[in-house]
Design a protein around this motif. Structure first.
Motif, PDB file in Angstrom:
ATOM      1  N   SER A 243      43.479  35.951  41.263  1.00 19.73           N
ATOM      2  CA  SER A 243      43.595  37.006  40.251  1.00 19.73           C
ATOM      3  C   SER A 243      42.328  37.844  40.165  1.00 19.73           C
ATOM      4  O   SER A 243      42.379  39.084  40.127  1.00 19.73           O
ATOM      5  CB  SER A 243      43.906  36.359  38.895  1.00 19.73           C
ATOM      6  OG  SER A 243      43.954  37.334  37.884  1.00 19.73           O
ATOM      7  N   ILE A 244      41.165  37.175  40.126  1.00 27.71           N
ATOM      8  CA  ILE A 244      39.890  37.896  40.024  1.00 27.71           C
ATOM      9  C   ILE A 244      39.632  38.695  41.300  1.00 27.71           C
ATOM     10  O   ILE A 244      39.146  39.834  41.258  1.00 27.71           O
ATOM     11  CB  ILE A 244      38.749  36.901  39.755  1.00 27.71           C
ATOM     12  CG1 ILE A 244      38.919  36.279  38.362  1.00 27.71           C
ATOM     13  CG2 ILE A 244      37.397  37.589  39.853  1.00 27.71           C
ATOM     14  CD1 ILE A 244      37.963  35.152  38.069  1.00 27.71           C
ATOM     15  N   ASP A 246      41.795  40.042  43.245  1.00 23.83           N
ATOM     16  CA  ASP A 246      42.662  41.217  43.201  1.00 23.83           C
ATOM     17  C   ASP A 246      42.082  42.294  42.280  1.00 23.83           C
ATOM     18  O   ASP A 246      42.125  43.493  42.597  1.00 23.83           O
ATOM     19  CB  ASP A 246      44.051  40.795  42.725  1.00 23.83           C
ATOM     20  CG  ASP A 246      45.051  41.946  42.767  1.00 23.83           C
ATOM     21  OD1 ASP A 246      45.283  42.481  43.873  1.00 23.83           O
ATOM     22  OD2 ASP A 246      45.592  42.301  41.694  1.00 23.83           O
ATOM     23  N   SER A 247      41.518  41.848  41.140  1.00 24.41           N
ATOM     24  CA  SER A 247      40.919  42.813  40.202  1.00 24.41           C
ATOM     25  C   SER A 247      39.708  43.490  40.824  1.00 24.41           C
ATOM     26  O   SER A 247      39.496  44.701  40.656  1.00 24.41           O
ATOM     27  CB  SER A 247      40.512  42.096  38.908  1.00 24.41           C
ATOM     28  OG  SER A 247      41.636  41.540  38.269  1.00 24.41           O
ATOM     29  N   LYS A 250      40.599  46.182  43.363  1.00 21.98           N
ATOM     30  CA  LYS A 250      41.053  47.440  42.747  1.00 21.98           C
ATOM     31  C   LYS A 250      39.884  48.354  42.371  1.00 21.98           C
ATOM     32  O   LYS A 250      40.041  49.568  42.283  1.00 21.98           O
ATOM     33  CB  LYS A 250      41.890  47.133  41.515  1.00 21.98           C
ATOM     34  CG  LYS A 250      43.255  46.540  41.844  1.00 21.98           C
ATOM     35  CD  LYS A 250      44.049  46.249  40.574  1.00 21.98           C
ATOM     36  CE  LYS A 250      45.417  45.652  40.922  1.00 21.98           C
ATOM     37  NZ  LYS A 250      46.207  45.339  39.708  1.00 21.98           N
ATOM     38  N   TYR A 251      38.693  47.772  42.103  1.00 22.82           N
ATOM     39  CA  TYR A 251      37.509  48.588  41.824  1.00 22.82           C
ATOM     40  C   TYR A 251      37.082  49.396  43.046  1.00 22.82           C
ATOM     41  O   TYR A 251      36.578  50.518  42.934  1.00 22.82           O
ATOM     42  CB  TYR A 251      36.329  47.708  41.401  1.00 22.82           C
ATOM     43  CG  TYR A 251      36.477  47.087  40.028  1.00 22.82           C
ATOM     44  CD1 TYR A 251      37.213  47.704  39.020  1.00 22.82           C
ATOM     45  CD2 TYR A 251      35.846  45.868  39.743  1.00 22.82           C
ATOM     46  CE1 TYR A 251      37.335  47.123  37.780  1.00 22.82           C
ATOM     47  CE2 TYR A 251      35.957  45.284  38.498  1.00 22.82           C
ATOM     48  CZ  TYR A 251      36.711  45.915  37.514  1.00 22.82           C
ATOM     49  OH  TYR A 251      36.830  45.341  36.267  1.00 22.82           O
ATOM     50  N   GLN A 268      31.625  48.476  36.465  1.00 23.86           N
ATOM     51  CA  GLN A 268      32.399  47.907  37.569  1.00 23.86           C
ATOM     52  C   GLN A 268      31.563  46.929  38.392  1.00 23.86           C
ATOM     53  O   GLN A 268      32.034  45.882  38.823  1.00 23.86           O
ATOM     54  CB  GLN A 268      32.933  49.039  38.461  1.00 23.86           C
ATOM     55  CG  GLN A 268      34.037  49.869  37.808  1.00 23.86           C
ATOM     56  CD  GLN A 268      34.466  51.038  38.687  1.00 23.86           C
ATOM     57  OE1 GLN A 268      33.626  51.686  39.331  1.00 23.86           O
ATOM     58  NE2 GLN A 268      35.774  51.292  38.722  1.00 23.86           N
ATOM     59  N   ASN A 271      31.151  43.752  36.351  1.00 16.69           N
ATOM     60  CA  ASN A 271      32.391  42.963  36.384  1.00 16.69           C
ATOM     61  C   ASN A 271      32.585  42.295  37.741  1.00 16.69           C
ATOM     62  O   ASN A 271      33.119  41.186  37.838  1.00 16.69           O
ATOM     63  CB  ASN A 271      33.585  43.850  36.066  1.00 16.69           C
ATOM     64  CG  ASN A 271      33.618  44.264  34.600  1.00 16.69           C
ATOM     65  OD1 ASN A 271      33.056  43.583  33.747  1.00 16.69           O
ATOM     66  ND2 ASN A 271      34.250  45.398  34.310  1.00 16.69           N
TER      67      ASN A 271
END
Length: 452
Positions: A243-244, A246-247, A250-251, A268, A271
């Motif tokens: 999940s992380i 994938d996030s 996206k950045y 960004q 994160n």
């Protein structure tokens, strides 16, 4: 009671003997030699018939018991005779004969019934005496061993030499496992012996069961449980990483194109660093999980020595004292005082510390919580150590799960403590079992099947 007719006959015969004896005396006095000879013969005949008359009842009873002993139920006594008492005796003997015959027939029917049950039983059954002669072996046993007929345990050497040695040294109430290998297959046999006495003869009853299928089912079931737990643990670790990741992707990628550096803002990047730290942490947890699995598989062989039971428990008592809560009581006891164990002290100490720690955690919220560690010898001469507590116990639906590696109901820990403890006990030739009554007591019992 004898009838009047019997008394009359008895009195008449006695009087006749008395008169004959009197005539014999007169013949001797008067030297009547012919009369003397006749009187002597007549006296002998009267005494003989009197004894025969009186012993007729004894002869009937003797004939009766001889017939019963020979299982001859055709013997019948006349029920219409001149002497009433003999008539009643004959009727009674005939009734007893009929009753014994009926019981004998019922026993024969039951014996045939039980014999048929033994023949149709799905387990092998054998009885043999002290000399090794086999009195009974059902068809299931002969099929398991692929040998028939079985008359002596020496014949088992033709099946497998080691199997013969097992039966030759079998002791009452003994249990053994034996793997039989033949040209067709490998069979895992469970053997159990029970002593019995039949007609004053000491016999050994041995039950033989093929547990190969049961072992396969247990092995499959264990693998299913282990895979279920492994899958659960791995998925819990991998899911956040995926999940992380994938996030973060996206950045840096939009519309299939890589985002230029000048378009990235500080939040960004922060994160991204946080996400990488989480991924590193989850990866570390997964590595620890794999390392725990390796430690379970790589338990070293026990380095055994004779260890004093009292000293072992006193050591555990000292180690556990630092973990005690305010209202918790921890105690140890050993009986007999000279009890010794042939064990790897480090491994068994670790097992007892793990069990003691679990017990203390379970009674932490229990009023007057108590943990008692007991060492002793049971009635069968097996040495044991028990860890008892009066905590909430183990729910029945979890009893089959607690020894599965990585299964745990706690928020902390790897869940391999109990499975590792059981593995250590198995390598010591013993076992680890649990008995629990919720809100009453929980007992973990270590058994050591050793002669020293």
């Amino acid at each position: 009671m004898a009838s009047r007719n019997f008394y009359f006959q008895l009195i008449f015969r006695v009087l006749l003997i008395a008169l004959t004896a009197l005539a014999l005396a007169f013949s001797i006095v008067w030297e009547w030699y012919f009369t003397l000879a006749f009187a002597a013969f007549f006296l002998w005949a009267q005494v003989h018939f009197l004894i025969k008359f009186i012993n007729s009842t004894n002869r009937k009873i003797a004939y009766f018991f001889d017939a019963i002993r020979n299982e001859d139920f055709t013997l019948r006594f006349p029920e219409r005779v001149s002497i009433e008492s003999f008539e009643e005796l004959n009727k009674s003997l005939n009734r007893v004969n009929d009753l014994i015959q009926e019981v004998h027939l019922q026993l024969q029917v039951k014996e045939q019934y039980y014999q048929e049950i033994l023949k149709q039983a799905s387990i092998g059954i054998m009885t043999f005496n002290e000399k090794g002669h086999i009195l009974f072996a059902n068809p299931t046993l002969e099929k398991l061993l692929n040998y028939t007929p079985l008359n002596h345990i020496k014949q088992l050497a033709q099946v497998d030499e080691k199997l013969y040695e097992v039966f030759k040294t079998f002791q009452p109430f003994e249990r053994k496992l034996f793997q039989l290998t033949n040209e067709r297959e490998q069979i895992q046999l469970a053997l159990k012996s029970t002593p019995l006495t039949l007609d004053g003869q000491s016999l050994l009853l041995v039950v033989v069961q093929d547990i190969h299928q049961e072992l396969d089912e247990k092995e499959t079931e264990s693998w299913v449980r282990l895979i279920r737990v492994l899958t659960h643990e791995i998925m819990n670790t991998i899911t956040p990483i995926a999940s992380i990741s994938d996030s973060i992707i996206k950045y840096y990628r939009k519309g299939g194109e890589i985002v230029p550096l000048e378009k990235l803002d500080e939040s960004q990047i922060k994160n991204t660093l946080k996400g990488l730290e989480v991924i590193k942490e989850q990866g570390g947890d997964l590595m620890d999980f794999v390392q725990s699995y390796r430690s379970l598989l790589n338990v070293p062989e026990p380095n055994r020595a004779i260890i004093d039971g009292v000293g072992l428990l006193e050591k555990i008592d000292v180690l556990m004292s630092a973990r005690l809560a305010t209202d918790t009581k921890f105690s140890v006891s050993c009986s007999p005082k000279d009890l010794e164990f042939f064990i790897d002290e480090k491994q068994i100490t670790q097992v007892l510390i793990n069990l003691g720690k679990n017990a203390l955690q379970s009674v932490k919220e229990t009023e007057n919580g108590q943990v008692h560690m007991i060492a002793g010898i049971d009635a069968e001469g097996i040495k044991y150590i028990e860890v008892r507590d009066n905590g909430p116990g183990i729910p029945p639906d979890l009893m089959d799960e607690i020894f599965v590696p990585f299964f745990t109901t706690k928020n902390e820990g790897t869940g391999i403590g109990l499975s590792l403890s059981k593995r250590v006990m198995q390598m010591h030739g013993g076992n680890l079992k649990v008995h629990s009554v919720p809100n009453r007591e929980t007992v973990f019992r270590l058994t050591f099947n050793q002669s020293k």
